[in-house]
Design an enzyme around this catalytic site. Structure first.
Site, PDB file in Angstrom:
ATOM      1  N   ALA A 141       8.014  -3.688 -11.122  1.00 51.28           N
ATOM      2  CA  ALA A 141       9.284  -4.244 -11.612  1.00 51.28           C
ATOM      3  C   ALA A 141      10.426  -3.948 -10.637  1.00 51.28           C
ATOM      4  O   ALA A 141      10.278  -3.152  -9.709  1.00 51.28           O
ATOM      5  CB  ALA A 141       9.600  -3.650 -12.975  1.00 51.28           C
ATOM      6  N   THR A 142      11.542  -4.598 -10.863  1.00 56.11           N
ATOM      7  CA  THR A 142      12.724  -4.394 -10.015  1.00 56.11           C
ATOM      8  C   THR A 142      13.971  -4.391 -10.890  1.00 56.11           C
ATOM      9  O   THR A 142      13.955  -4.941 -11.989  1.00 56.11           O
ATOM     10  CB  THR A 142      12.905  -5.570  -9.023  1.00 56.11           C
ATOM     11  OG1 THR A 142      12.990  -6.776  -9.776  1.00 56.11           O
ATOM     12  CG2 THR A 142      11.769  -5.652  -8.034  1.00 56.11           C
ATOM     13  N   ILE A 143      15.024  -3.788 -10.364  1.00 59.59           N
ATOM     14  CA  ILE A 143      16.344  -4.027 -10.947  1.00 59.59           C
ATOM     15  C   ILE A 143      16.862  -5.265 -10.222  1.00 59.59           C
ATOM     16  O   ILE A 143      16.757  -5.364  -8.993  1.00 59.59           O
ATOM     17  CB  ILE A 143      17.287  -2.805 -10.784  1.00 59.59           C
ATOM     18  CG1 ILE A 143      18.668  -3.108 -11.380  1.00 59.59           C
ATOM     19  CG2 ILE A 143      17.415  -2.352  -9.340  1.00 59.59           C
ATOM     20  CD1 ILE A 143      19.586  -1.872 -11.485  1.00 59.59           C
ATOM     21  N   SER A 144      17.366  -6.224 -10.970  1.00 57.05           N
ATOM     22  CA  SER A 144      17.810  -7.492 -10.374  1.00 57.05           C
ATOM     23  C   SER A 144      19.004  -7.272  -9.448  1.00 57.05           C
ATOM     24  O   SER A 144      19.694  -6.248  -9.531  1.00 57.05           O
ATOM     25  CB  SER A 144      18.207  -8.475 -11.471  1.00 57.05           C
ATOM     26  OG  SER A 144      17.116  -8.727 -12.313  1.00 57.05           O
ATOM     27  N   HIS A 161      22.925 -10.364 -12.144  1.00 55.41           N
ATOM     28  CA  HIS A 161      23.469  -9.778 -13.368  1.00 55.41           C
ATOM     29  C   HIS A 161      24.842 -10.368 -13.667  1.00 55.41           C
ATOM     30  O   HIS A 161      25.153 -10.681 -14.819  1.00 55.41           O
ATOM     31  CB  HIS A 161      23.556  -8.250 -13.233  1.00 55.41           C
ATOM     32  CG  HIS A 161      22.219  -7.570 -13.404  1.00 55.41           C
ATOM     33  ND1 HIS A 161      21.875  -6.405 -12.751  1.00 55.41           N
ATOM     34  CD2 HIS A 161      21.145  -7.894 -14.153  1.00 55.41           C
ATOM     35  CE1 HIS A 161      20.644  -6.047 -13.115  1.00 55.41           C
ATOM     36  NE2 HIS A 161      20.184  -6.936 -13.953  1.00 55.41           N
ATOM     37  N   HIS A 207       8.418  -3.183 -22.029  1.00 50.93           N
ATOM     38  CA  HIS A 207       7.035  -2.895 -22.448  1.00 50.93           C
ATOM     39  C   HIS A 207       6.370  -1.742 -21.692  1.00 50.93           C
ATOM     40  O   HIS A 207       5.295  -1.306 -22.083  1.00 50.93           O
ATOM     41  CB  HIS A 207       6.172  -4.173 -22.409  1.00 50.93           C
ATOM     42  CG  HIS A 207       5.896  -4.709 -21.054  1.00 50.93           C
ATOM     43  ND1 HIS A 207       4.864  -5.586 -20.800  1.00 50.93           N
ATOM     44  CD2 HIS A 207       6.528  -4.533 -19.866  1.00 50.93           C
ATOM     45  CE1 HIS A 207       4.863  -5.906 -19.519  1.00 50.93           C
ATOM     46  NE2 HIS A 207       5.860  -5.292 -18.937  1.00 50.93           N
ATOM     47  N   ASP A 216       6.690  -5.392 -26.845  1.00 55.46           N
ATOM     48  CA  ASP A 216       6.499  -6.676 -26.186  1.00 55.46           C
ATOM     49  C   ASP A 216       7.694  -7.585 -26.498  1.00 55.46           C
ATOM     50  O   ASP A 216       7.831  -8.094 -27.614  1.00 55.46           O
ATOM     51  CB  ASP A 216       5.190  -7.318 -26.674  1.00 55.46           C
ATOM     52  CG  ASP A 216       4.858  -8.571 -25.884  1.00 55.46           C
ATOM     53  OD1 ASP A 216       5.742  -9.106 -25.178  1.00 55.46           O
ATOM     54  OD2 ASP A 216       3.694  -9.019 -25.968  1.00 55.46           O
ATOM     55  N   THR A 256       5.148 -10.793 -19.069  1.00 50.60           N
ATOM     56  CA  THR A 256       3.701 -10.826 -19.181  1.00 50.60           C
ATOM     57  C   THR A 256       3.229  -9.649 -20.015  1.00 50.60           C
ATOM     58  O   THR A 256       4.039  -8.997 -20.694  1.00 50.60           O
ATOM     59  CB  THR A 256       3.101 -10.800 -17.743  1.00 50.60           C
ATOM     60  OG1 THR A 256       1.700 -10.918 -17.821  1.00 50.60           O
ATOM     61  CG2 THR A 256       3.446  -9.532 -16.978  1.00 50.60           C
ATOM     62  N   GLN A 274       0.885  -6.780 -15.358  1.00 53.00           N
ATOM     63  CA  GLN A 274       1.991  -6.322 -14.493  1.00 53.00           C
ATOM     64  C   GLN A 274       1.575  -5.126 -13.633  1.00 53.00           C
ATOM     65  O   GLN A 274       1.879  -5.073 -12.450  1.00 53.00           O
ATOM     66  CB  GLN A 274       3.190  -5.946 -15.366  1.00 53.00           C
ATOM     67  CG  GLN A 274       4.401  -5.523 -14.543  1.00 53.00           C
ATOM     68  CD  GLN A 274       5.621  -5.303 -15.411  1.00 53.00           C
ATOM     69  OE1 GLN A 274       5.854  -6.061 -16.353  1.00 53.00           O
ATOM     70  NE2 GLN A 274       6.392  -4.274 -15.133  1.00 53.00           N
TER      71      GLN A 274
HETATM   72  N1  SAH Z   1      16.620  -6.315 -16.348  1.00 50.69           N
HETATM   73  C1  SAH Z   1      16.058  -5.118 -15.776  1.00 50.69           C
HETATM   74  C2  SAH Z   1      14.637  -5.243 -15.256  1.00 50.69           C
HETATM   75  C3  SAH Z   1      14.271  -6.572 -14.643  1.00 50.69           C
HETATM   76  S1  SAH Z   1      12.581  -6.606 -14.056  1.00 50.69           S
HETATM   77  C4  SAH Z   1      16.931  -4.600 -14.664  1.00 50.69           C
HETATM   78  O1  SAH Z   1      17.616  -5.376 -14.023  1.00 50.69           O
HETATM   79  O2  SAH Z   1      16.898  -3.396 -14.447  1.00 50.69           O
HETATM   80  C5  SAH Z   1      11.778  -7.283 -15.489  1.00 50.69           C
HETATM   81  C6  SAH Z   1      11.411  -6.269 -16.523  1.00 50.69           C
HETATM   82  O3  SAH Z   1      10.726  -6.946 -17.561  1.00 50.69           O
HETATM   83  C7  SAH Z   1      10.487  -5.181 -16.026  1.00 50.69           C
HETATM   84  O4  SAH Z   1      11.032  -3.925 -16.320  1.00 50.69           O
HETATM   85  C8  SAH Z   1       9.198  -5.422 -16.795  1.00 50.69           C
HETATM   86  O5  SAH Z   1       8.497  -4.228 -17.061  1.00 50.69           O
HETATM   87  C9  SAH Z   1       9.712  -6.088 -18.050  1.00 50.69           C
HETATM   88  N2  SAH Z   1       8.752  -6.918 -18.785  1.00 50.69           N
HETATM   89  C10 SAH Z   1       7.856  -7.817 -18.291  1.00 50.69           C
HETATM   90  N3  SAH Z   1       7.148  -8.355 -19.301  1.00 50.69           N
HETATM   91  C11 SAH Z   1       7.601  -7.815 -20.466  1.00 50.69           C
HETATM   92  C12 SAH Z   1       7.259  -7.971 -21.833  1.00 50.69           C
HETATM   93  N4  SAH Z   1       6.292  -8.788 -22.246  1.00 50.69           N
HETATM   94  N5  SAH Z   1       7.978  -7.277 -22.748  1.00 50.69           N
HETATM   95  C13 SAH Z   1       8.954  -6.409 -22.358  1.00 50.69           C
HETATM   96  N6  SAH Z   1       9.300  -6.195 -21.076  1.00 50.69           N
HETATM   97  C14 SAH Z   1       8.639  -6.906 -20.140  1.00 50.69           C
END
Ligand code: SAH
Length: 321
Positions: free
Chosen positions: A147-150, A155, A205, A237, A312, A317
């Site tokens: 995962a990433t911080i956007s 934002h 998740h 989820d 997903t 992931q």
């Molecule tokens: N908005 C956050 C993270 C963006 S990355 C930020 O900017 O810090 C997308 C995030 O969605 C990840 O942390 C990933 O783990 C989460 N994610 C992906 N599928 C998911 C699901 N089914 N339910 C909940 N979170 C989910």
């Protein structure tokens, strides 16, 4: 994993009229100039990307869709030369700063953040949410677990799209809350008046990321929101929404769904707005803005082309990390 790698390859824009391409923006200018210099300009705009950036990363040869052939080297040089003329661009990735305030100043100067968005973004220091990399760079950063911080400009765009819903007392759901940064930004809008019952739920998740978001809130001096129930950071989820606090005036999804999860539409309040990236993993994705009016009627538009990690299941992931 470098910040530029996690989202996979760049893709072509569709040239759809619904696509967001502000006049004078980098993509619009690049498209005009690339056409002007290209020996065989493609028809219909279908071959040019129209994104403002690749999640905060500078446009590159691939984003301009210029292939390595001798015949179009001039096209490439002309387009890249334009990247060196800062005065004519308002490119999102140029918003990076040396401090949180400088980053927000630049987002504001580039007309990506409104007054309300910039004051929210000043109140949460991004360095408290970024684990590796430069917190004040206008680009996404890895947070682990695939995962990433956007990027800050994404934002800022999402906050701007939801600004009308983000009034004190509103209910907000942030799906894929990851670091908790955007969840905290939402909270700074809806908790602005003490006597209003606003609540923000961040649903993530990966349990380790939820735990990290709780720590990040503490680092940023925001733990009181967790203690007083104004913010809930839960593991679950997000495709199923979060029924206990529904309906929501604003729902943001931070990961790309193959299609819009019905539960999110169901949990949207009348007068509410859902902002969600939709499209296949690593493929053509677009940021959709979905409104539910006071009669419950739902309408949808596309704001811009984007690249996000997939919404997903956790197993899929974690395989990708
Ligand atoms: N908005 C956050 C993270 C963006 S990355 C930020 O900017 O810090 C997308 C995030 O969605 C990840 O942390 C990933 O783990 C989460 N994610 C992906 N599928 C998911 C699901 N089914 N339910 C909940 N979170 C989910």
């Amino acid at each position: 994993m470098s910040p530029l790698h996690f989202k996979g390859r760049a893709r072509r824009g569709s040239g759809s009229p619904a696509r967001y391409m502000p006049p004078g923006s980098a993509p619009a200018i690049l498209r005009r100039f690339t056409r002007a210099f290209h020996p065989n300009p493609p028809r219909g705009g279908a071959k040019f990307t129209s994104r403002t950036s690749v999640r905060g990363a500078p446009l590159t040869r691939q984003h301009l869709n210029i292939t390595r052939t001798p015949s179009n080297r001039l096209t490439k040089r002309a387009a890249l030369a334009l990247l060196c003329v800062p005065s004519i661009f308002t490119m999102a990735w140029r918003s990076s700063g040396a401090t949180n305030d400088e980053l927000i100043d630049n987002l504001f100067a580039n007309e990506i953040a409104s007054d309300a968005v910039q004051s929210a973004m000043r109140s949460c220091d991004r360095k408290n949410y970024v684990v590796v990399g430069d917190a004040y760079q206008d680009s996404p950063q890895t947070i682990g677990y695939g995962a990433t911080i956007s990027a800050p400009h994404m934002h800022a765009h999402c906050l701007s799209m939801l600004e009308d819903q983000l009034v004190p007392g509103a209910r907000v759901l942030d799906v894929g809350s990851g670091t908790g940064y955007l969840t905290a930004l939402f909270a700074s809008f809806v908790t602005a008046e003490e006597n209003k019952e606003g609540v923000v739920v961040g649903i993530e998740h990966i349990p380790q990321l939820t735990a990290m978001s709780v720590e990040n809130f503490a680092k940023d001096g925001k733990e009181h929101w967790l203690a007083n129930g104004k913010v809930e950071l839960v593991t679950g989820d997000g495709r199923l929404g979060y029924p206990p606090r529904a309906p929501y005036d604003a729902i943001h999804v931070g990961a790309a769904a193959p299609s819009v999860p019905p539960a999110l539409i169901e949990q949207l309040a009348r007068g509410g707005r859902l902002v969600i990236p939709v499209g296949p993993e690593g493929g053509h994705q677009e940021l959709r803005v979905i409104d539910k009016d006071e009669n419950g009627a739902v309408t949808e538009r596309t704001a811009m082309g984007v690249i996000y990690v997939p919404l997903t299941d956790a197993e899929h992931q974690l395989k990708n990390r």
